[in-house]
Design a protein around this motif. Structure first.
Motif, mmCIF file in Angstrom:
data_model
loop_
_atom_site.group_PDB
_atom_site.id
_atom_site.type_symbol
_atom_site.label_atom_id
_atom_site.label_comp_id
_atom_site.label_asym_id
_atom_site.label_seq_id
_atom_site.Cartn_x
_atom_site.Cartn_y
_atom_site.Cartn_z
ATOM 1 N N GLU A 76 0.839 -1.207 0.000
ATOM 2 C CA GLU A 76 0.000 0.000 0.000
ATOM 3 C C GLU A 76 0.875 1.258 0.000
ATOM 4 O O GLU A 76 0.482 2.300 -0.527
ATOM 5 N N ASP A 79 -5.214 -13.062 -4.701
ATOM 6 C CA ASP A 79 -5.392 -13.726 -3.414
ATOM 7 C C ASP A 79 -4.527 -14.978 -3.321
ATOM 8 O O ASP A 79 -4.650 -15.902 -4.146
ATOM 9 N N LYS A 133 -13.036 -9.191 -1.420
ATOM 10 C CA LYS A 133 -11.830 -9.788 -0.825
ATOM 11 C C LYS A 133 -11.255 -8.875 0.262
ATOM 12 O O LYS A 133 -10.872 -9.318 1.341
HETATM 13 O O1 LIG Z 1 -0.081 -8.035 2.093
HETATM 14 P P1 LIG Z 1 -0.643 -6.904 2.924
HETATM 15 O O2 LIG Z 1 0.416 -6.365 3.826
HETATM 16 O O3 LIG Z 1 -1.387 -5.911 2.116
HETATM 17 O O4 LIG Z 1 -1.730 -7.551 3.885
HETATM 18 C C1 LIG Z 1 -1.446 -8.633 4.745
HETATM 19 C C2 LIG Z 1 -2.422 -9.774 4.500
HETATM 20 O O5 LIG Z 1 -3.718 -9.388 4.900
HETATM 21 C C3 LIG Z 1 -2.455 -10.143 3.031
HETATM 22 O O6 LIG Z 1 -1.168 -10.288 2.514
HETATM 23 C C4 LIG Z 1 -3.230 -11.450 2.787
HETATM 24 O O7 LIG Z 1 -2.480 -12.536 3.252
HETATM 25 C C5 LIG Z 1 -3.467 -11.613 1.318
HETATM 26 O O8 LIG Z 1 -4.109 -10.482 0.799
HETATM 27 C C6 LIG Z 1 -4.197 -12.882 0.969
HETATM 28 O O9 LIG Z 1 -4.464 -12.896 -0.379
#
Ligand SMILES: O=P(O)(O)OC[C@@H](O)[C@@H](O)[C@H](O)[C@H](O)CO
Ligand SMILES: NC(=O)c1ccc[n+]([C@@H]2O[C@H](COP(=O)([O-])OP(=O)(O)OC[C@H]3O[C@@H](n4cnc5c(N)ncnc54)[C@H](O)[C@@H]3O)[C@@H](O)[C@H]2O)c1
Length: 503
Positions: free
Chosen positions: A127, A249, A314
């Motif tokens: 991000e 994902d 998602k």
């Molecule tokens: O990767 P980020 O830091 O945006 O968020 C951490 C997790 O919520 C994320 O990586 C999930 O594991 C992922 O979005 C699953 O598809």
């Protein structure tokens, strides 16, 4: 320790073999763990299934040279360890041909984006890599942007290419696109694969803002030339580029040495570039490409007219529940998401959030069975083999909460329903920040300095003033929910309870 994995290493039978591309067709910006376990895997499978070997990847990494150091001695080859509670599988991936860093070779990255054989640029830079002001426009004060825009203007008026190292993803991308337009102008598609709502739209907006800002008023060779350059670049962007949005994902934790040691005997070689991932994976892509692309659909990707409902679902289901579980889990002393979700109280809270708060805000979207998705998400989080740390999921809360949780709160407030669990998640994040500061640990967040000031100014006589902390953090987050009096009251109430629970 075994010898290092290379392009020549003969691997034991039973390891999924890799594909060697004929040439580079993709540039990837931000070659972290996720790209290696997601887009690179889809690309390899698409090449294998189609026999079209034009899609090798030239990858760039900006914030650290670690991945370059891991992959270069291996000729870009690495393993993906797919871990399930019952089964572990190792596949080799051979599609990364080169890893460049802007510190060493900005010119190489700019020329790679401009290469006529390259038709697609993919992006995973977290991000933080999309710096925006509260109104969604490019934050010109963010790290590296001003220098990149000055370099773009200089390159456009014939200055040496890549002399100033690219300091931002946006700068690197826009400098490459401008060189492409200048040299031949062939179409290119830029595919954001980060967890942002409307990631393609956001990326295109920031690229266009960068063009506007670089050539604003007086450019290096005068106002008329500068305006001409901006007009020409915008016109080329209009007709020869596309920025489709995507939903990506697959849970991919950071690789640890423990995983490298597990993979080593399976591979008979040391793989420093190894990545670890869960078996489940999805990729939904807006079907809007400016030119050729790999046949990712042969690897399971889905092409749709409108991807944003998938991305929204998602973010509001999986990612939001992830953040909720991370902050609640941290406060309860757990280290991983799997440990936290094994706690019945946290699991019940997450399930309540998914079914009662998030899913109703997605009503009308029939691309996913939301109740089945909620079950699937919780089962995936419970995979103990992954070791996905709370530290990684909980990082950058100030950037993630507005994308994942606050839109759910805003929709519920607009429907006249209290977003109780979202308020609980924001309160848990606030208490998590206090606990980090109290423990003398750094806050892992792109806005850490501002957060530290807010936490410090809410400390009164050795304890935390919950209303002051809630107000400071909600002001920083901004947006409809954060400004809503009922939500502010809910967060303050939940935070007071939480801080009470911490004492
Ligand atoms: O990767 P980020 O830091 O945006 O968020 C951490 C997790 O919520 C994320 O990586 C999930 O594991 C992922 O979005 C699953 O598809
Ligand atoms: N890991 C996952 O489970 C997962 C799943 C779905 C989506 N994603 C998306 O992929 C992103 C990256 O995840 P990862 O696991 O590869 O993380 P990672 O930490 O392994 O890699 C992050 C990459 O982003 C770059 N980067 C970080 N900050 C930057 C900045 N300000 N400007 C430019 N580049 C920057 C780093 O140099 C690195 O190449 C996530 O933030 C998310 O948006 C990750």
């Amino acid at each position: 320790m075994s010898a290092r994995l290379t392009r020549r290493t003969e691997v034991p039978a039973g390891i999924g073999d890799d594909v060697r591309p004929a040439r580079a067709g993709i540039v990837h910006l931000g070659v972290g763990a996720f790209h290696r376990a997601h887009q690179a895997v889809y690309t390899q499978e698409a090449m294998r299934a189609s026999g079209d070997l034009r899609w090798g990847i030239v990858a760039a990494t900006q914030r650290s040279a670690t991945v370059a150091e891991q992959l270069r001695p291996q000729g870009g080859r690495y393993g993906v360890l797919t871990v399930d509670p019952d089964e572990t599988r190792l596949d080799l991936v051979g599609v990364v041909l080169e890893v460049l860093t802007p510190a060493e070779d900005t010119e190489g990255i700019v020329r790679a984006i401009a290469d006529p054989d390259v038709h697609v640029v993919t992006v995973t830079v977290t991000e933080k890599g999309y710096p925006q002001r509260p109104d969604g426009t490019l934050d010109l004060a963010a790290d590296g942007i001003a220098a990149d825009l000055a370099a773009l203007a200089a390159e456009e008026s014939g200055g040496p290419l890549g002399e100033t190292p690219a300091g931002s993803m946006i700068g690197m991308l826009v400098r490459g696109l401008a060189e492409r337009r200048r040299t031949h102008g062939a179409p290119v598609t830029v595919v954001s694969c980060d967890n942002l709502d409307g990631n393609g739209r956001v990326l295109e907006r920031l690229v266009r803002n960068a063009v506007e800002a670089a050539f604003e008023a007086s450019g290096p060779s005068g106002a008329a030339d500068a305006t001409g350059a901006a007009v020409a670049l915008h016109a080329w962007l209009d007709t020869r580029t596309a920025f489709p949005s995507t939903m990506v994902d697959r849970i991919v934790p950071a690789t640890t040495d423990a995983w490298r040691e597990i993979a080593e005997p399976l591979l008979g070689a040391r793989d420093e570039g190894l990545v670890v991932a869960e078996p489940t994976r999805y990729w939904v892509i807006e079907d809007r490409f400016a030119g050729p692309r790999p046949r990712w659909e042969l690897a399971g990707a889905r092409f749709v007219d409108d991807v944003e409902p998938f991305e929204r679902a998602k973010l509001r289901m999986l990612n939001a529940a992830h953040s909720l579980i991370a902050y609640r889990g941290a406060l309860a002393g757990y280290g991983t998401i799997a440990e936290a979700v094994a706690d019945p109280e946290i699991a019940a809270l997450a399930r309540g959030y998914l079914l009662d708060e998030a899913a109703p805000t997605l009503a009308g979207f029939d691309g996913l069975d939301l109740s089945a998705y909620a079950d699937e998400v919780l089962a995936r989080f419970a995979n103990p083999a992954l070791g996905h740390t709370i530290e990684k999921v909980g990082a950058d809360g100030s950037l993630k909460l507005p994308l994942r949780l606050l839109p759910v709160a805003a929709d519920r407030l607009a429907a006249g329903r209290p977003p109780v669990v979202v308020a609980e998640a924001v309160a848990a994040w606030a208490a998590f920040l206090v606990a980090r500061v109290d423990a003398g640990e750094p806050i892992a967040d792109g806005r850490a300095a501002e957060l530290a000031v807010i936490v410090a100014s809410s400390q009164v006589g050795g304890s935390t003033d919950a209303p002051a902390l809630a107000a400071g953090l909600l002001d920083l987050l901004g947006g409809a929910a954060a400004e809503h009096p009922a939500f502010r009251a809910l967060v303050t109430e939940r935070l007071a309870d939480r801080l009470g629970a911490l004492v």
